[in-house]
Write an enzyme that holds these catalytic residues in place. Structure first.
Site, PDB file in Angstrom:
ATOM      1  N   LYS A  83       0.836  -1.288  -0.073  1.00 56.63           N
ATOM      2  CA  LYS A  83       0.011  -0.160   0.095  1.00 56.63           C
ATOM      3  C   LYS A  83       1.063   1.218  -0.074  1.00 56.63           C
ATOM      4  CE  LYS A  83      -4.044  -2.066   2.202  1.00 56.63           C
ATOM      5  NZ  LYS A  83      -4.983  -2.202   3.284  1.00 56.63           N
ATOM      6  N   ALA A 128       2.208  -9.118   5.114  1.00 52.96           N
ATOM      7  CA  ALA A 128       2.653 -10.484   4.547  1.00 52.96           C
ATOM      8  C   ALA A 128       1.308 -11.178   4.300  1.00 52.96           C
ATOM      9  CB  ALA A 128       3.239 -11.230   5.679  1.00 52.96           C
ATOM     10  N   PHE A 129       1.437 -11.988   3.199  1.00 50.89           N
ATOM     11  CA  PHE A 129       0.072 -12.981   2.817  1.00 50.89           C
ATOM     12  C   PHE A 129      -0.134 -13.954   3.991  1.00 50.89           C
ATOM     13  CE2 PHE A 129      -0.355 -10.743  -0.869  1.00 50.89           C
ATOM     14  CZ  PHE A 129      -1.341 -11.195  -1.548  1.00 50.89           C
ATOM     15  N   LEU A 130      -1.374 -14.332   4.367  1.00 47.24           N
ATOM     16  CA  LEU A 130      -1.750 -15.386   4.892  1.00 47.24           C
ATOM     17  C   LEU A 130      -1.747 -16.814   4.119  1.00 47.24           C
ATOM     18  CD1 LEU A 130      -4.526 -13.832   6.939  1.00 47.24           C
ATOM     19  CD2 LEU A 130      -2.518 -14.262   7.810  1.00 47.24           C
ATOM     20  N   ASP A 158     -15.061   0.532  10.145  1.00 47.52           N
ATOM     21  CA  ASP A 158     -15.889  -0.208   9.005  1.00 47.52           C
ATOM     22  C   ASP A 158     -15.672  -1.545   9.051  1.00 47.52           C
ATOM     23  OD1 ASP A 158     -17.689  -0.073   6.872  1.00 47.52           O
ATOM     24  OD2 ASP A 158     -15.927   0.289   5.531  1.00 47.52           O
ATOM     25  N   GLU A 212     -12.788 -12.149  10.188  1.00 44.23           N
ATOM     26  CA  GLU A 212     -12.506 -13.658   9.786  1.00 44.23           C
ATOM     27  C   GLU A 212     -11.759 -14.269  10.683  1.00 44.23           C
ATOM     28  OE1 GLU A 212     -10.578 -13.724   5.876  1.00 44.23           O
ATOM     29  OE2 GLU A 212     -11.742 -12.044   5.072  1.00 44.23           O
ATOM     30  N   ASP A 267      -6.703  -5.230   7.511  1.00 42.13           N
ATOM     31  CA  ASP A 267      -6.981  -3.899   6.696  1.00 42.13           C
ATOM     32  C   ASP A 267      -7.286  -2.951   7.867  1.00 42.13           C
ATOM     33  OD1 ASP A 267      -7.070  -3.155   4.191  1.00 42.13           O
ATOM     34  OD2 ASP A 267      -9.243  -3.607   3.911  1.00 42.13           O
TER      35      ASP A 267
END
Length: 442
Positions: A77, A182-184, A311, A316, A331
């Site tokens: 980002k 980092a991606f999960l 928001d 999850e 996020d």
């Protein structure tokens, strides 16, 4: 893979930090306390060369997926605001900029609170020419690079709202700040549930949700599965405390979001919870913590929220860990928008339910003491990041002010209901603390 190439195939390195991070996820959090793997992962995301770059699809703001030489991936980002800029008071929270430094700071705060629910995030100065343009094979991304009148290399991307030429991001002339999260693990390997938040916000300009007008709303929530028999409600309250601490702009109005639900009564709440969809499907790409990610079959069939602390339409959880598993705090780029404003409504789950985990309360009380002051601990932690100073001093001091508000809210609850009723140290929480962690990949 190029089947005509004579080069030996590239091998996945099991010792790669991103692989070890995935292997280390357990029922207590995304990583263990004092994890050397996380330190190595942050180092690698900061320094490893990139080998590909693609635009993140279906997002609201410009985001890229960068792949590194060890095949790990991270969400990039870019910087959109200077550190000392505050969100304009007339902005609705859903059009607020996403701040790269907020993503970084949220990871550090989450770690300090011992939640360990935010994916590891680090700041990096990216050379947009060498590390994005020259490594991408995406023709659309290649086509949106240009040189500005100030001779800076800029780019934008095609996405629904904020990705036009006037919203381009620019290097100086090539270097651009950004956050890397980092991606999960892939959703195919580690399915996740996306669950409606009982304290979802109204998405109409005039309407209000039941929780906004009914101080006894929590009594309704407590009667509905899974909030009536597990530690799930306590995790919602943890999330609210975290969101309140990272701050936000005032919700002076909202808009209807496709797929959003108003949970104003029992029937609506039951309906929302009975229609839960696992965030997994064959062919669905792994996501690093983006609630706008595709949840079903590669289509944008259910949005889990625009993002940011005000928001949180949904939360999850990994399905592997069951109903009492930890929430993944994803996020967080709309946090730290206004240091001068405290959005008290975010604390509604705490103030209406008057419950808090003993572990969470002890951490908050410790961070309110002079020798462990939250702002001081955050300041020191953020010094580790390449982009330091990540937060301005007013934002750091706002953490102390908000922490006191949380503690006063708890004190008010104890005065009204008694300590035994407010502080949760029951079997569900204690068993989670005492149990050996179950690993995601076992």
């Amino acid at each position: 893979m190029n089947l005509t190439s004579l080069d030996p195939p590239l091998q996945l390195q099991l010792e790669a930090s991103w692989v070890q991070f995935h292997l280390g996820i357990n029922s207590h959090g995304l990583y263990p306390r004092s994890s050397p793997v996380v330190s190595k992962l942050l180092h690698d995301m900061r320094h490893l060369p990139t080998i590909s770059a693609v635009v993140k699809p279906s997002g609201v703001h410009l985001k890229l997926v960068l792949r590194f030489s060890d095949f790990g991936k991270a969400m990039f980002k870019p910087m959109r605001q200077q550190r000392d800029e505050e969100t304009p008071v007339d902005f609705f929270y859903f059009i607020d900029f996403q701040r790269h430094n907020a993503e970084i700071a949220a990871f550090h705060l989450d770690r300090i609170l011992d939640f360990r629910r935010v994916p590891p995030t680090v700041g990096r100065l990216v050379n947009v020419t060498k590390e994005i343009l020259e490594v991408t094979k995406n023709e659309i991304l290649q086509s949106v690079f240009f040189v500005s009148p100030a001779s800076n290399v800029c780019f934008f991307a095609k996405c629904p709202y904020m990705c036009k030429t006037e919203y381009a991001v620019c290097g100086n002339p090539h270097l651009l700040e950004g956050s890397l999260s980092a991606f999960l693990p892939s959703l195919n390997l580690a399915p996740r549930l996306s669950v409606p938040n009982p304290w979802i916000r109204s998405y109409s300009l005039a309407g209000k949700e039941e929780w906004e007008v009914n101080p006894l709303y929590c009594d309704t929530v407590r009667q509905i599965y899974p909030y009536n028999s597990s530690g799930r409600l306590l995790n919602v309250i943890d999330m609210a405390i975290f969101d309140f601490l990272i701050g936000g702009s005032s919700a002076q109005g909202t808009r209807r979001h496709h797929g959003g639900m108003a949970l104003g009564n029992k029937s609506q709440l039951r309906s929302g919870l009975s229609n839960l969809a696992p965030a997994t499907a064959p062919g669905t790409a792994e996501v690093p913590g983006d609630r706008n990610a595709t949840l079903l079959s590669g289509d944008i069939t259910q949005k889990a929220g625009i993002g940011g602390n005000m928001d949180r339409h949904h939360y999850e959880m990994f399905t592997k860990f069951g109903g009492d598993g930890f929430f993944i705090h994803l996020d967080n780029a709309r946090g730290f928008g206004r240091h001068s404003h405290d959005e008290i409504s975010i604390l509604s789950p705490l103030s209406q339910c008057c419950r808090i985990k003993k572990k969470t309360l002890l951490h908050l009380q410790l961070l309110a003491q002079a020798e462990y002051r939250l702002s001081d601990v955050m300041r020191e932690s953020l010094l580790e990041d390449q982009l330091s100073p990540v937060l301005t001093e007013p934002h750091l001091l706002a953490l102390d002010r908000r922490l006191q508000i949380v503690l006063r809210t708890v004190e008010g609850c104890i005065e009204a209901h008694g300590e035994q009723s407010v502080i949760a140290n029951g079997p569900a929480e204690q068993s989670a603390l005492d149990s050996s962690p179950s690993n995601l990949t076992n």
